[in-house]
Design a protein around this motif. Structure first.
Motif, mmCIF file in Angstrom:
data_model
loop_
_atom_site.group_PDB
_atom_site.id
_atom_site.type_symbol
_atom_site.label_atom_id
_atom_site.label_comp_id
_atom_site.label_asym_id
_atom_site.label_seq_id
_atom_site.Cartn_x
_atom_site.Cartn_y
_atom_site.Cartn_z
ATOM 1 N N GLY A 1 67.596 51.954 24.583
ATOM 2 C CA GLY A 1 66.449 52.324 25.414
ATOM 3 C C GLY A 1 65.965 53.739 25.104
ATOM 4 N N LEU A 2 66.886 54.663 24.918
ATOM 5 C CA LEU A 2 66.512 56.034 24.570
ATOM 6 C C LEU A 2 65.819 56.077 23.212
ATOM 7 N N MET A 3 66.363 55.303 22.283
ATOM 8 C CA MET A 3 65.778 55.273 20.944
ATOM 9 C C MET A 3 64.381 54.647 20.960
ATOM 10 N N ASP A 4 64.164 53.700 21.898
ATOM 11 C CA ASP A 4 62.833 53.100 22.029
ATOM 12 C C ASP A 4 61.794 54.140 22.438
ATOM 13 N N GLN A 5 62.199 55.106 23.257
ATOM 14 C CA GLN A 5 61.277 56.195 23.627
ATOM 15 C C GLN A 5 60.833 56.947 22.381
ATOM 16 N N VAL A 6 61.783 57.211 21.482
ATOM 17 C CA VAL A 6 61.479 57.949 20.255
ATOM 18 C C VAL A 6 60.597 57.091 19.349
ATOM 19 N N LYS A 7 60.906 55.807 19.292
ATOM 20 C CA LYS A 7 60.152 54.861 18.447
ATOM 21 C C LYS A 7 58.673 54.803 18.877
ATOM 22 N N ARG A 8 58.418 54.920 20.195
ATOM 23 C CA ARG A 8 57.026 54.889 20.661
ATOM 24 C C ARG A 8 56.241 56.080 20.123
ATOM 25 N N GLU A 9 56.933 57.214 19.973
ATOM 26 C CA GLU A 9 56.260 58.411 19.470
ATOM 27 C C GLU A 9 56.135 58.402 17.939
ATOM 28 N N PHE A 10 57.101 57.748 17.273
ATOM 29 C CA PHE A 10 57.094 57.701 15.802
ATOM 30 C C PHE A 10 57.216 56.241 15.367
ATOM 31 N N PRO A 11 56.141 55.454 15.612
ATOM 32 C CA PRO A 11 56.249 53.998 15.393
ATOM 33 C C PRO A 11 56.487 53.607 13.933
ATOM 34 N N TRP A 12 56.273 54.505 13.001
ATOM 35 C CA TRP A 12 56.424 54.184 11.578
ATOM 36 C C TRP A 12 57.883 54.097 11.133
ATOM 37 N N ILE A 13 58.814 54.615 11.954
ATOM 38 C CA ILE A 13 60.223 54.614 11.512
ATOM 39 C C ILE A 13 60.851 53.248 11.791
ATOM 40 N N SER A 14 61.719 52.778 10.899
ATOM 41 C CA SER A 14 62.402 51.498 11.139
ATOM 42 C C SER A 14 63.532 51.732 12.153
ATOM 43 N N TYR A 15 63.921 50.673 12.833
ATOM 44 C CA TYR A 15 64.998 50.806 13.831
ATOM 45 C C TYR A 15 66.309 51.235 13.187
ATOM 46 N N GLY A 16 66.614 50.707 12.017
ATOM 47 C CA GLY A 16 67.867 51.064 11.348
ATOM 48 C C GLY A 16 67.891 52.547 10.980
ATOM 49 N N ASP A 17 66.753 53.044 10.467
ATOM 50 C CA ASP A 17 66.679 54.473 10.155
ATOM 51 C C ASP A 17 66.778 55.303 11.433
ATOM 52 N N LEU A 18 66.102 54.857 12.480
ATOM 53 C CA LEU A 18 66.106 55.592 13.751
ATOM 54 C C LEU A 18 67.518 55.674 14.348
ATOM 55 N N TRP A 19 68.193 54.539 14.411
ATOM 56 C CA TRP A 19 69.524 54.520 15.039
ATOM 57 C C TRP A 19 70.538 55.323 14.232
ATOM 58 N N THR A 20 70.472 55.227 12.892
ATOM 59 C CA THR A 20 71.441 55.983 12.094
ATOM 60 C C THR A 20 71.124 57.476 12.137
ATOM 61 N N LEU A 21 69.818 57.811 12.176
ATOM 62 C CA LEU A 21 69.452 59.219 12.309
ATOM 63 C C LEU A 21 69.933 59.752 13.672
ATOM 64 N N GLY A 22 69.948 58.867 14.676
ATOM 65 C CA GLY A 22 70.493 59.232 15.992
ATOM 66 C C GLY A 22 71.969 59.599 15.902
#
Ligand code: DDH
Length: 288
Positions: free
Chosen positions: A86-107
């Motif tokens: 859910g927290l990562m979804d907040q970030v995804k809304r601001e940077f929709p171009w990033i893939s979920y796998g990249d987002l979660w691992t960057l987290g």
């Protein structure tokens, strides 16, 4: 033409640094949550997204980010990780171009670095997959098992005993939750600071089985406020595991170096990168 250019835009290191920074900020907004940081649960998300990798079939891992889908989201091992997603979804809304796998691992990278851990080399390249790419249940370790199970699980990902022991040091961070895994309590006295305390406590404290109605876990005899899972305790029992755990207890710099290497590798398991070299993202402190 403009629209086409936008679609073809390749994000730069500076773009990913912006995402890193937003994750680092969100981590600290935790307020009353746990010990005041979302860092540990974000780290756990990165680990569970990656730790499904199976070397023999080259399936699982952080590419495709299949924990978004049922039934993988509902696997018992992933209980509680909806908070992190859910927290990562907040970030995804601001940077929709990033893939979920990249987002979660960057987290996971941001969590380790912002909580005082080593630099984790990281690079983008994961793509979003489909529910059909989800992995079967049972690929992540079961805390109730012994040394043989831990070795088997990490060897399946392609890790040595040494790397397995180094990765388990992440339990310096965070805690167990009754309503998630059934276990209860933190491993160390500083669960939001990355240290080698997990290993020093394993050897310096007397660990006794906790007398309670919950699953089998250990507590430290002195304060009864810390915990170890059966799979943590085997690092002091198995001779091969013990050798590495002792080395990490004695040498914090060695632990930091080996954790960084093993964790960077974990995040990349099964990800078909282009040739680009991994990057070092800067911590918020370094950008002040
Ligand atoms: Fe872990 N872990 N983990 N773990 N883990 C739990 C919490 C956290 C196992 C079981 C549990 C790694 C390895 C293992 C973190 C990181 C890592 C919990 C409690 C259980 C159970 C969950 C809850 O109730 O909320 C087992 C078994 C193993 C094993 O290897 C045998 C590794 C390799 C990592 C890593 O990051 C590299 C973190 C961080 C947490 C704390 C989460 C939180 O919310 O706090």
């Amino acid at each position: 033409q403009a629209a086409k250019a936008a679609v073809n835009y390749t994000p730069t290191k500076a773009d990913y640094q912006k995402v890193y920074n937003r994750i680092a900020e969100i981590m600290d907004d935790a307020g009353e949550y746990d010990d005041g940081s979302y860092g540990p649960v974000l780290l756990r998300l990165a680990w569970h997204a990656s730790g499904t990798y199976d070397k023999a079939t080259n399936t699982g891992g952080s590419n495709y980010a299949t924990m978004r889908f049922d039934p993988e989201a509902l696997h018992a091992a992933n209980a509680g990780l909806a908070v992190a997603r859910g927290l990562m979804d907040q970030v995804k809304r601001e940077f929709p171009w990033i893939s979920y796998g990249d987002l979660w691992t960057l987290g996971g990278v941001a969590a380790v670095q912002e909580m005082g851990g080593p630099k984790i080399p990281w690079r983008p390249g994961r793509i979003d997959g489909y529910a059909r790419d989800a992995t079967p249940d049972g690929r992540l370790p079961d805390a109730a098992q012994g040394a043989g199970h831990v070795k088997e699980i990490f060897a399946r990902m392609g890790f040595t005993d040494q790397e397995a022991v180094a990765l388990c040091g992440a339990h310096a961070l965070g805690r167990c939750h009754r309503d998630r895994s059934g276990y209860d309590g933190p491993w160390t006295f500083s669960p939001t600071t990355f240290t080698n305390d997990y290993y020093t406590l394993l050897f310096d404290e007397s660990w006794v089985w906790k007398k309670w109605g919950g699953p089998k876990q250990l507590e430290d005899k002195k304060t009864r406020s810390l915990m170890m899972l059966p799979t943590d305790y085997v690092l002091t029992q198995d001779t091969h595991f013990k050798k590495h755990a002792k080395a990490y207890a004695a040498d914090s710099a060695l632990f930091f170096r080996d954790f960084s290497a093993a964790f960077a590798r974990l995040l990349e398991l099964g990800v078909p990168f282009a040739a680009a070299e991994p990057w070092e993202m800067r911590s918020l402190d370094e950008q002040k």
